[in-house]
Design a protein around this motif. Structure first.
Motif, PDB file in Angstrom:
ATOM      1  N   ALA A   1     -19.352 -13.420  -3.324  1.00 39.00           N
ATOM      2  CA  ALA A   1     -18.358 -12.539  -3.950  1.00 39.00           C
ATOM      3  C   ALA A   1     -17.928 -11.435  -2.983  1.00 39.00           C
ATOM      4  O   ALA A   1     -16.738 -11.126  -2.872  1.00 39.00           O
ATOM      5  N   ALA A   2     -18.891 -10.848  -2.261  1.00 39.11           N
ATOM      6  CA  ALA A   2     -18.560  -9.788  -1.313  1.00 39.11           C
ATOM      7  C   ALA A   2     -17.690 -10.322  -0.184  1.00 39.11           C
ATOM      8  O   ALA A   2     -16.746  -9.656   0.268  1.00 39.11           O
ATOM      9  N   THR A   3     -17.975 -11.526   0.287  1.00 32.53           N
ATOM     10  CA  THR A   3     -17.163 -12.140   1.338  1.00 32.53           C
ATOM     11  C   THR A   3     -15.739 -12.379   0.836  1.00 32.53           C
ATOM     12  O   THR A   3     -14.771 -12.127   1.562  1.00 32.53           O
ATOM     13  N   GLY A   4     -15.599 -12.819  -0.395  1.00 33.43           N
ATOM     14  CA  GLY A   4     -14.274 -13.025  -0.973  1.00 33.43           C
ATOM     15  C   GLY A   4     -13.484 -11.732  -1.059  1.00 33.43           C
ATOM     16  O   GLY A   4     -12.282 -11.702  -0.798  1.00 33.43           O
ATOM     17  N   VAL A   5     -14.162 -10.640  -1.399  1.00 32.95           N
ATOM     18  CA  VAL A   5     -13.493  -9.337  -1.474  1.00 32.95           C
ATOM     19  C   VAL A   5     -12.998  -8.922  -0.100  1.00 32.95           C
ATOM     20  O   VAL A   5     -11.864  -8.458   0.045  1.00 32.95           O
ATOM     21  N   VAL A   6     -13.819  -9.096   0.911  1.00 36.15           N
ATOM     22  CA  VAL A   6     -13.429  -8.722   2.277  1.00 36.15           C
ATOM     23  C   VAL A   6     -12.236  -9.558   2.736  1.00 36.15           C
ATOM     24  O   VAL A   6     -11.283  -9.030   3.315  1.00 36.15           O
ATOM     25  N   ILE A   7     -12.252 -10.838   2.471  1.00 31.70           N
ATOM     26  CA  ILE A   7     -11.150 -11.718   2.873  1.00 31.70           C
ATOM     27  C   ILE A   7      -9.870 -11.348   2.135  1.00 31.70           C
ATOM     28  O   ILE A   7      -8.793 -11.275   2.734  1.00 31.70           O
ATOM     29  N   ALA A   8      -9.967 -11.078   0.838  1.00 38.20           N
ATOM     30  CA  ALA A   8      -8.779 -10.707   0.052  1.00 38.20           C
ATOM     31  C   ALA A   8      -8.192  -9.393   0.550  1.00 38.20           C
ATOM     32  O   ALA A   8      -6.972  -9.246   0.656  1.00 38.20           O
ATOM     33  N   ARG A   9      -9.038  -8.452   0.882  1.00 39.78           N
ATOM     34  CA  ARG A   9      -8.561  -7.160   1.385  1.00 39.78           C
ATOM     35  C   ARG A   9      -7.840  -7.325   2.712  1.00 39.78           C
ATOM     36  O   ARG A   9      -6.776  -6.739   2.932  1.00 39.78           O
ATOM     37  N   ALA A  10      -8.401  -8.125   3.608  1.00 43.28           N
ATOM     38  CA  ALA A  10      -7.769  -8.361   4.907  1.00 43.28           C
ATOM     39  C   ALA A  10      -6.439  -9.087   4.733  1.00 43.28           C
ATOM     40  O   ALA A  10      -5.465  -8.794   5.438  1.00 43.28           O
ATOM     41  N   GLU A  11      -6.380 -10.016   3.804  1.00 46.47           N
ATOM     42  CA  GLU A  11      -5.135 -10.758   3.564  1.00 46.47           C
ATOM     43  C   GLU A  11      -4.051  -9.838   3.020  1.00 46.47           C
ATOM     44  O   GLU A  11      -2.900  -9.918   3.434  1.00 46.47           O
ATOM     45  N   ARG A  12      -4.405  -8.944   2.119  1.00 51.67           N
ATOM     46  CA  ARG A  12      -3.425  -7.984   1.599  1.00 51.67           C
ATOM     47  C   ARG A  12      -2.911  -7.080   2.702  1.00 51.67           C
ATOM     48  O   ARG A  12      -1.727  -6.777   2.776  1.00 51.67           O
ATOM     49  N   ARG A  13      -3.810  -6.629   3.574  1.00 49.88           N
ATOM     50  CA  ARG A  13      -3.409  -5.764   4.687  1.00 49.88           C
ATOM     51  C   ARG A  13      -2.470  -6.515   5.625  1.00 49.88           C
ATOM     52  O   ARG A  13      -1.495  -5.969   6.112  1.00 49.88           O
ATOM     53  N   ARG A  14      -2.756  -7.798   5.876  1.00 57.89           N
ATOM     54  CA  ARG A  14      -1.929  -8.595   6.771  1.00 57.89           C
ATOM     55  C   ARG A  14      -0.546  -8.824   6.173  1.00 57.89           C
ATOM     56  O   ARG A  14       0.466  -8.752   6.862  1.00 57.89           O
ATOM     57  N   ARG A  15      -0.471  -9.075   4.892  1.00 57.07           N
ATOM     58  CA  ARG A  15       0.815  -9.346   4.247  1.00 57.07           C
ATOM     59  C   ARG A  15       1.655  -8.091   4.067  1.00 57.07           C
ATOM     60  O   ARG A  15       2.827  -8.179   3.751  1.00 57.07           O
ATOM     61  N   ALA A  16       1.077  -6.913   4.244  1.00 58.58           N
ATOM     62  CA  ALA A  16       1.803  -5.669   4.048  1.00 58.58           C
ATOM     63  C   ALA A  16       2.762  -5.377   5.204  1.00 58.58           C
ATOM     64  O   ALA A  16       3.632  -4.535   5.074  1.00 58.58           O
ATOM     65  N   TYR A  17       2.608  -6.072   6.337  1.00 57.76           N
ATOM     66  CA  TYR A  17       3.482  -5.841   7.480  1.00 57.76           C
ATOM     67  C   TYR A  17       4.833  -6.498   7.255  1.00 57.76           C
ATOM     68  O   TYR A  17       4.924  -7.601   6.745  1.00 57.76           O
ATOM     69  N   THR A  18       5.884  -5.814   7.673  1.00 55.41           N
ATOM     70  CA  THR A  18       7.208  -6.420   7.648  1.00 55.41           C
ATOM     71  C   THR A  18       7.345  -7.304   8.885  1.00 55.41           C
ATOM     72  O   THR A  18       6.606  -7.121   9.869  1.00 55.41           O
ATOM     73  N   PRO A  19       8.261  -8.252   8.894  1.00 54.83           N
ATOM     74  CA  PRO A  19       8.439  -9.097  10.082  1.00 54.83           C
ATOM     75  C   PRO A  19       8.755  -8.283  11.344  1.00 54.83           C
ATOM     76  O   PRO A  19       8.292  -8.618  12.429  1.00 54.83           O
TER      77      PRO A  19
END
Length: 63
Positions: free
Chosen positions: A16-34
């Motif tokens: 569960a903790a690993t999933g939280v870390v991955i989800a957080r990193a994915e949200r941060r990555r998707r927050a960038y504009t092209p």
């Protein structure tokens, strides 16, 4: 038998903790504009990264 339960619970918590870390990193990555992504990639390409063990690379010769 009780320690098996504790080991299983610890494993589930780790997953569960690993999933939280991955989800957080994915949200941060998707927050960038092209445009931001392009700018960061250009900065990375333009910045000289040298390996101190090999010394500086001459222009045009990259490993």
């Amino acid at each position: 038998m009780r320690w098996w339960k504790m080991l299983g619970l610890a494993g589930i918590m780790g997953v569960a903790a690993t999933g939280v870390v991955i989800a957080r990193a994915e949200r941060r990555r998707r927050a960038y504009t092209p445009e931001e992504i392009r700018a960061r990639l250009r900065e990375r390409v333009e910045s000289p990264v040298e390996n101190p063990a090999e010394g500086p690379q001459p222009d045009g010769l990259r490993s």
